[in-house]
Design an enzyme around this catalytic site. Structure first.
Site, PDB file in Angstrom:
ATOM      1  N   GLU A 175     -11.524  37.678  21.403  1.00 18.53           N
ATOM      2  CA  GLU A 175     -12.233  36.551  21.123  1.00 18.53           C
ATOM      3  C   GLU A 175     -11.555  35.319  21.250  1.00 18.53           C
ATOM      4  OE1 GLU A 175     -13.984  37.630  17.496  1.00 18.53           O
ATOM      5  OE2 GLU A 175     -15.073  39.427  18.333  1.00 18.53           O
ATOM      6  N   ASN A 198     -13.238  37.367  13.191  1.00 19.22           N
ATOM      7  CA  ASN A 198     -13.734  38.827  13.436  1.00 19.22           C
ATOM      8  C   ASN A 198     -12.544  40.122  13.235  1.00 19.22           C
ATOM      9  OD1 ASN A 198     -15.406  36.816  14.807  1.00 19.22           O
ATOM     10  ND2 ASN A 198     -16.727  38.718  14.816  1.00 19.22           N
ATOM     11  N   HIS A 417     -28.272  47.729  12.389  1.00 17.18           N
ATOM     12  CA  HIS A 417     -26.676  47.035  12.395  1.00 17.18           C
ATOM     13  C   HIS A 417     -25.895  48.055  11.707  1.00 17.18           C
ATOM     14  CE1 HIS A 417     -23.728  43.945  11.166  1.00 17.18           C
ATOM     15  NE2 HIS A 417     -23.668  44.347  12.297  1.00 17.18           N
ATOM     16  N   HIS A 418     -24.783  48.318  12.163  1.00 19.69           N
ATOM     17  CA  HIS A 418     -23.649  49.185  11.903  1.00 19.69           C
ATOM     18  C   HIS A 418     -22.224  48.421  11.679  1.00 19.69           C
ATOM     19  CE1 HIS A 418     -25.894  53.336  12.730  1.00 19.69           C
ATOM     20  NE2 HIS A 418     -26.506  52.596  11.725  1.00 19.69           N
ATOM     21  N   GLU A 419     -21.699  47.606  10.790  1.00 20.78           N
ATOM     22  CA  GLU A 419     -20.619  47.173  10.729  1.00 20.78           C
ATOM     23  C   GLU A 419     -19.592  47.968  10.288  1.00 20.78           C
ATOM     24  OE1 GLU A 419     -18.945  44.084  11.778  1.00 20.78           O
ATOM     25  OE2 GLU A 419     -17.415  45.646  11.372  1.00 20.78           O
ATOM     26  N   HIS A 487     -19.805  45.602  19.157  1.00 25.24           N
ATOM     27  CA  HIS A 487     -19.240  44.227  18.987  1.00 25.24           C
ATOM     28  C   HIS A 487     -17.726  44.589  18.678  1.00 25.24           C
ATOM     29  CE1 HIS A 487     -22.160  41.006  19.101  1.00 25.24           C
ATOM     30  NE2 HIS A 487     -22.727  41.870  19.764  1.00 25.24           N
ATOM     31  N   GLU A 488     -16.791  43.879  19.281  1.00 25.01           N
ATOM     32  CA  GLU A 488     -15.272  44.041  18.858  1.00 25.01           C
ATOM     33  C   GLU A 488     -14.660  45.358  19.171  1.00 25.01           C
ATOM     34  OE1 GLU A 488     -17.220  43.389  15.782  1.00 25.01           O
ATOM     35  OE2 GLU A 488     -17.230  41.445  16.294  1.00 25.01           O
ATOM     36  N   GLU A 512     -21.298  33.192  18.419  1.00 28.35           N
ATOM     37  CA  GLU A 512     -20.805  33.037  17.129  1.00 28.35           C
ATOM     38  C   GLU A 512     -19.538  31.939  16.832  1.00 28.35           C
ATOM     39  OE1 GLU A 512     -19.575  36.900  15.506  1.00 28.35           O
ATOM     40  OE2 GLU A 512     -17.961  37.207  17.005  1.00 28.35           O
TER      41      GLU A 512
HETATM   42  C1  NOJ Z   1     -18.845  40.212  14.051  1.00 29.38           C
HETATM   43  C2  NOJ Z   1     -19.886  40.202  15.224  1.00 29.38           C
HETATM   44  O1  NOJ Z   1     -19.614  39.679  16.471  1.00 29.38           O
HETATM   45  C3  NOJ Z   1     -21.197  39.400  14.733  1.00 29.38           C
HETATM   46  O2  NOJ Z   1     -22.232  39.455  15.434  1.00 29.38           O
HETATM   47  C4  NOJ Z   1     -21.640  40.135  13.167  1.00 29.38           C
HETATM   48  O3  NOJ Z   1     -22.521  39.370  12.721  1.00 29.38           O
HETATM   49  C5  NOJ Z   1     -20.285  40.256  12.379  1.00 29.38           C
HETATM   50  N1  NOJ Z   1     -19.318  40.896  12.983  1.00 29.38           N
HETATM   51  C6  NOJ Z   1     -20.709  41.123  11.247  1.00 29.38           C
HETATM   52  O4  NOJ Z   1     -20.916  42.436  11.457  1.00 29.38           O
HETATM   53 CA    CA Z   2     -17.385  39.219  17.237  1.00 29.51          CA
END
Ligand code: NOJ
Ligand code: CA
Length: 705
Positions: A175, A198, A417-419, A487-488, A512
């Protein structure tokens, strides 16, 4: 030391005359690859383009842990050659069919180990008209089965001090904004590690850069170094030796410092060097996809391109929260959501989600992403815990059954969404239940995320272990008919050909960051050359109110004009496209929003009309299954004048043409939302002159009459 370097270089160049040089030529004859062994049995290759060197003599091999290395002492056993020419149909893509045409040479080498037993290693080269892919292969054999990589030592020897478009080598994140410099300036221009919202950041060298690395020679040749099909292996970085102008592979280690555990039969990912004489050809290249294996899914009918909105940007800019309350919980069990006081700014609440569903459905979107729907956001970031989220329990103000029914009744789906917060094991433990919950309520796409340090402690985002995790999730998701946008996660290497339910990744600096201080205006005119080579990016474009302070308490500016945002739907190819701004911001500019309503995200054909890294990209695309075309042009902070010849249209046909253009006084800093929309009827051969403002762009729709 200096003496040694000279001696080694002299040895390498002398080697060409020692053994038989094996030469491989591309189908069009313009690229030539030569393989050789030096006097001490070190494998080397070099590459010429139009009879001029583009990769100088470069060593191949790997250093092993607690075993004799695979660096030298090799003999050539045999060489086999073949050709391949096939056209395949991607499930989604920039084209409806892709030609995979190469000449192949497999060089089988043998080397005695410390006990005199022979070990075999094959170096397989596939030479295309626009570049090479090569990999190491270890067939099943008696004397060589398990091995640990200490370092891969694949060299890419440069023929000059090329211009490079690079981001720092980092085991955890991509990033970054790009730096544009000569290779010799990488050390001096290496940016200081910045705090990244992030993910953790682990920079390993003063001269380390990431792939895909875009280069341009002083002769105007475009080179790109990357990798394809990275499976069960660590992601590769490149470390520059400025004295020799050689980039050498540098793999991501694991928590113990080891760089890969392998068991024969096995192979490395493909190492790729793309070589083109124009920038548009570099964007046209399908080298990375072609080097990946064909689709492994028998039924792909459930995979579809998706245009979506999200309860998202309002959290990113800081207006609302992912968390339900202001409690600072230390684990899920200590939160009593039933009695807890809501914080009043929780974005994923029933009313707000319904408002977005209404707007997304009215405007023809397929899905609505909702982040912060689940419990755990009170305390998720920056902890190296092995638990945080369970991925199945909604917050009390998010009625999962009602909201999915409501969305379905309006013809759209919610997007899950799965963080994971980097807790991979925790995610794997809950994965089946989480995907089953999605099946139960009718979700068919998940945006996953890997913010934070990897758990267990010490593993990296780009290591073999994490890479295996990402692929495991994609395969498990396929069993549940779920599309994945991670993501990431690690940087993509074309695996979406094999697993087309991998419809997107972030793996770069996305929109973002425009809310975290902004990105370079040239960022999006580099990404298609670099990050997008490995697969589509969920860049999340479509921010219409680019001065954020106009509607929220955020001082950042999005560094494009409004028309520049429209252009990204064409220039940043993805089968998954978000309209990231809020409904009320789109309502303000409804006439410009028409372009987002109209634009397709799956294509029968794509033509890059003009391009230069970090300067401009203009592309025309034909919407899948229709005769409609869309054209987008994006430029850097200098502005750009485009002349678009509509030669690609059907002869004798008329098209309704809508042009969304920066106004004459538009400027991404001073006047970002000034635009002009014009309508006319056009035909093949007509010419559009389109001025792009500083940080601007244009978008054109051409609907067949
Ligand atoms: C980073 C992601 O790139 C973003 O899109 C997301 O909203 C946040 N993490 C939270 O999960
Ligand atoms: Ca990100």
């Amino acid at each position: 030391m200096k003496h040694f370097i000279l001696t080694a270089a002299a040895l390498l160049s002398a080697s060409a005359s020692l053994g038989a040089t094996e030469v491989l030529t591309s189908p069009d004859g313009r690229l030539q690859l030569s393989f050789d062994l030096t006097a001490d049995g070190t494998p080397t290759y070099k590459m010429d383009y139009n009879n001029k060197p583009v990769i100088a003599t470069s060593r191949l091999g790997l250093e092993l842990k607690n075993q004799k290395s695979l660096l030298d002492g090799f003999k050539m056993e045999r060489v086999s050659r073949s050709s391949f020419d096939e056209t395949w149909q991607p499930v989604w893509g920039e084209q409806s069919s892709i030609r995979n045409h190469y000449n192949e040479m497999a060089v089988c080498l043998s080397q005695p180990d410390d006990n005199g037993h022979l070990r075999e290693m094959i170096v397989r080269f596939r030479l295309y008209d626009d570049g090479v892919g090569f990999r190491y292969e270890w067939p099943a054999q008696d004397n060589f089965t398990y091995f640990t990589i200490k370092e891969e030592r694949t060299e890419f020897a440069m023929t000059g001090d090329h211009t490079a478009y690079w981001i720092p080598g980092d085991y955890d994140t991509q990033e970054y904004d790009y730096t544009i410099s000569r290779l010799s300036e990488v050390r001096e221009k290496m940016p200081a590690v910045k705090f990244s919202y992030n993910v953790s950041s682990t920079v390993f060298s003063d001269t380390g850069v990431q792939t895909s690395l875009q280069l341009k020679t002083d002769d105007g040749i475009y080179l790109n170094i990357h990798e394809a099909a990275c499976v069960d292996y660590s992601t590769m970085h490149l470390n520059l030796d400025e004295k020799r102008m050689v980039l050498t592979s540098w793999l991501t280690p694991d928590a113990r410092g080891d760089k890969g555990y392998l068991m024969a039969s096995c192979h490395s990912p493909w190492r790729t060097v793309m070589v083109t004489s124009t920038a548009t050809a570099a964007l046209d290249s399908k080298l990375i996809l072609n080097l990946n294996e064909p689709c492994k899914l028998e039924d792909t009918s459930w995979i579809h391109p998706t245009k979506y909105m999200g309860v998202w940007w309002e959290m990113i800019v800081g207006k609302s929260s992912w968390a339900y309350s202001n409690a600072s919980a230390v684990n899920l069990d200590s939160i009593d959501y039933k009695t807890m006081k809501p914080n009043g700014i929780h974005g994923a609440n029933n009313d707000n989600v319904k408002r977005y569903i209404d707007f997304a459905a009215e405007n023809g979107f397929d899905q609505l992403l909702v982040e912060g729907w689940n419990i755990g956001w009170e305390d998720w970031f920056g902890h190296e815990k092995d638990y945080v989220f369970d991925f199945v329990t909604p917050n009390p103000d998010f009625d999962i059954a009602m909201l999915n029914d409501y969305a379905h009744s309006k013809g759209i789906k919610l997007m899950m969404h799965h963080e994971t917060s980097g807790s991979l094991r925790n995610y794997e433990r809950h994965l089946d239940a989480a995907y089953s919950l999605m099946n139960k309520y009718g979700y068919d796409a998940v945006k996953s995320g890997y913010v934070g340090n990897m758990v267990p402690r010490g593993e990296y985002h780009y290591g073999q272990w994490a890479n295996n995790h990402y692929l495991y999730c994609i395969k498990e998701a396929a069993k549940h008919h779920i599309m994945v946008n991670a993501h990431e996660a690690t940087r993509p290497t074309g695996l979406c050909r094999t697993w087309p339910n991998l419809v997107g990744n972030e793996s770069a600096r996305g929109t973002e960051y425009e809310a975290f201080g902004g990105s370079e205006p040239y960022h999006t005119v580099i990404l298609p050359f670099t990050r997008l080579q490995g697969g589509p990016m969920d860049y999340t474009p479509g921010i219409f109110v680019t001065k954020l302070s106009e509607w929220c308490n955020n001082k950042s500016n999005v560094n494009t004009t409004l028309c520049g945002q429209l252009a990204l739907y064409l220039t940043m190819y993805s089968p998954l496209q978000m309209a990231a701004d809020l409904p009320e911001n789109y309502e303000k500019y409804d006439d410009a929003f028409q372009f987002i309503r109209d634009v397709a995200c799956d294509w029968d054909d794509s033509r890059y009309l003009e391009a230069e890294p970090a300067k401009y990209i203009t592309v025309a695309r034909k919407a899948k299954g229709t005769d409609n075309w869309f054209v987008g042009g994006k430029c850097d902070a200098e502005g750009h004048q485009s002349v678009v010849r509509l030669d690609f249209l059907d002869k004798g046909r008329k098209y309704d043409c809508a042009i969304y253009q920066d106004a004459p006084d538009a400027d991404y800093e001073k006047n970002p939302s000034a635009y002009v929309i014009t309508h006319r009827t056009v035909k093949k051969g007509d010419v559009l002159k389109l001025k792009q403002a500083r940080g601007g762009g244009f978008a054109v729709s051409l609907m067949a009459k």
